[in-house]
Write an enzyme that holds these catalytic residues in place. Structure first.
Site, PDB file in Angstrom:
ATOM      1  N   CYS A   1       4.208   0.349   8.182  1.00 37.97           N
ATOM      2  CA  CYS A   1       3.058  -0.298   7.705  1.00 37.97           C
ATOM      3  C   CYS A   1       2.177  -0.975   8.863  1.00 37.97           C
ATOM      4  CB  CYS A   1       3.194  -1.199   6.415  1.00 37.97           C
ATOM      5  SG  CYS A   1       1.740  -2.307   5.991  1.00 37.97           S
TER       6      CYS A   1
ATOM      7  N   CYS B   1      -3.401   3.544   8.536  1.00 35.88           N
ATOM      8  CA  CYS B   1      -2.839   3.028   7.465  1.00 35.88           C
ATOM      9  C   CYS B   1      -1.635   4.060   6.988  1.00 35.88           C
ATOM     10  CB  CYS B   1      -3.587   2.780   6.279  1.00 35.88           C
ATOM     11  SG  CYS B   1      -3.160   2.298   4.660  1.00 35.88           S
TER      12      CYS B   1
HETATM   13  N1  DGL Z   1      -1.313  -1.229   6.211  1.00 36.03           N
HETATM   14  C1  DGL Z   1      -1.066  -0.384   5.153  1.00 36.03           C
HETATM   15  C2  DGL Z   1      -0.302   0.582   5.656  1.00 36.03           C
HETATM   16  O1  DGL Z   1       0.022   0.734   6.756  1.00 36.03           O
HETATM   17  C3  DGL Z   1      -0.528  -1.150   3.811  1.00 36.03           C
HETATM   18  C4  DGL Z   1      -0.780  -2.332   3.274  1.00 36.03           C
HETATM   19  C5  DGL Z   1      -1.352  -2.072   1.814  1.00 36.03           C
HETATM   20  O2  DGL Z   1      -0.418  -2.157   1.109  1.00 36.03           O
HETATM   21  O3  DGL Z   1      -2.637  -1.993   1.416  1.00 36.03           O
HETATM   22  O4  DGL Z   1       0.437   1.247   4.846  1.00 36.03           O
END
Ligand code: DGL
Length: 280
Positions: free
Chosen positions: A191, A75
């Site tokens: 993301c 993430c």
């Molecule tokens: N998948 C998360 C990232 O890579 C973001 C998603 C979220 O806002 O929770 O930042």
């Protein structure tokens, strides 16, 4: 005590990190994996840096208790806020488990691949506000220009599932417009949810723009980190993978199966936080 046969722990706020897990499963098939989606506290992109540090430490403790031999923060929002605090946290509890984030692998690929020296990043608000990509790009090459665009509505739209419609295409066009304006030749998908809409992003940005995501680079970093500690799983065949989330496991499974593009087992509902921390 961890050993070469212990699992790798991978976590995200939801299903986005499954795009990273997919790369790990393909690149390092002999390993076992436990994936945690913190769906109760999604989206991380709207959280503060302080909240994300607490969440990451709670999840790390949970995955260490499950026997993880290495942690992947799949993430960008959590990596940008908590990579260093998590490394310090592990050191303070006497753990020698390595933590791999997603910011450095994506930055290295983008900087090495850009010919014009003009790079864009699409990311959540938390990631853009952290300045983590700006810092990483400047450290890799101070002469590269980085154009950052926060996309607050994109991860929630992807997490809410398919089918993707014209409203999503329109949203994506809006987020890509400043990058076209800035004449970037490379765009970091900052993301882990965004690789799922790569065709729409590519169409909006044009064929001449290279999209960079972190999965493949993360897999190489994981392999090097495990090799350095003699912790690569020596088994000849394929390992196992299993899933946990902190809310709505049926929904997680339904959306997750499309993200992973591999068979998906049962999803276990777990609690990683004190009750008052679970609700947003
Ligand atoms: N998948 C998360 C990232 O890579 C973001 C998603 C979220 O806002 O929770 O930042």
């Amino acid at each position: 005590m961890v050993s070469p046969t212990s699992p790798i722990g991978v976590f995200d706020s939801g299903v986005g990190g499954l795009t990273v897990l997919h790369e790990l499963l393909v690149s390092l098939p002999s390993e076992d994996y436990v994936y945690l989606g913190d769906t109760a506290r999604f989206p991380y992109g709207e959280r503060t840096q302080a909240e994300l540090k607490v969440f990451a430490a709670q999840i790390a403790d949970h995955l260490l208790a499950a026997g993880a031999k290495l942690l992947v923060i799949a993430c960008n929002a959590a990596s940008s806020a908590a990579l260093h605090s998590l490394q310090n946290h592990l050191q303070s509890i006497g753990s020698d488990v390595d933590v791999i984030g997603v910011i450095a692998p994506a930055t290295q690929l983008a900087v090495a691949g850009s010919r014009s020296g003009r790079i864009g990043v699409l990311a959540t608000r938390a990631t853009v506000l952290s300045g983590a990509y700006a810092t990483a790009v400047a450290a890799a090459d101070p002469h590269v220009h980085l154009e950052s665009v926060a996309c607050p509505d994109l991860a929630p739209a992807i997490q809410s599932g398919f089918p993707f419609d014209e409203a999503l295409v329109e949203m994506i066009r809006g987020y890509c417009a400043p990058l076209t304006e800035a004449e970037v030749d490379t765009v970091i998908l900052g993301c882990t949810h965004y690789p799922l809409v790569a065709p729409m992003l590519q169409r909006a940005l044009g064929r001449g723009v290279s999209l960079v995501s972190s999965g493949a680079g993360v897999a190489r970093s994981v392999e090097r980190a495990l090799a350095a500690r003699q912790r690569l799983n020596p088994r000849p065949g394929e390992g196992s993978y299993r899933f946990q989330c902190t809310a709505a496991p049926d929904r997680f499974r339904e959306v997750g199966v499309r993200f992973l593009q591999l068979p998906f087992g049962a999803v276990e509902l777990v609690n990683v936080a004190p009750v008052d921390m679970v609700a947003p």
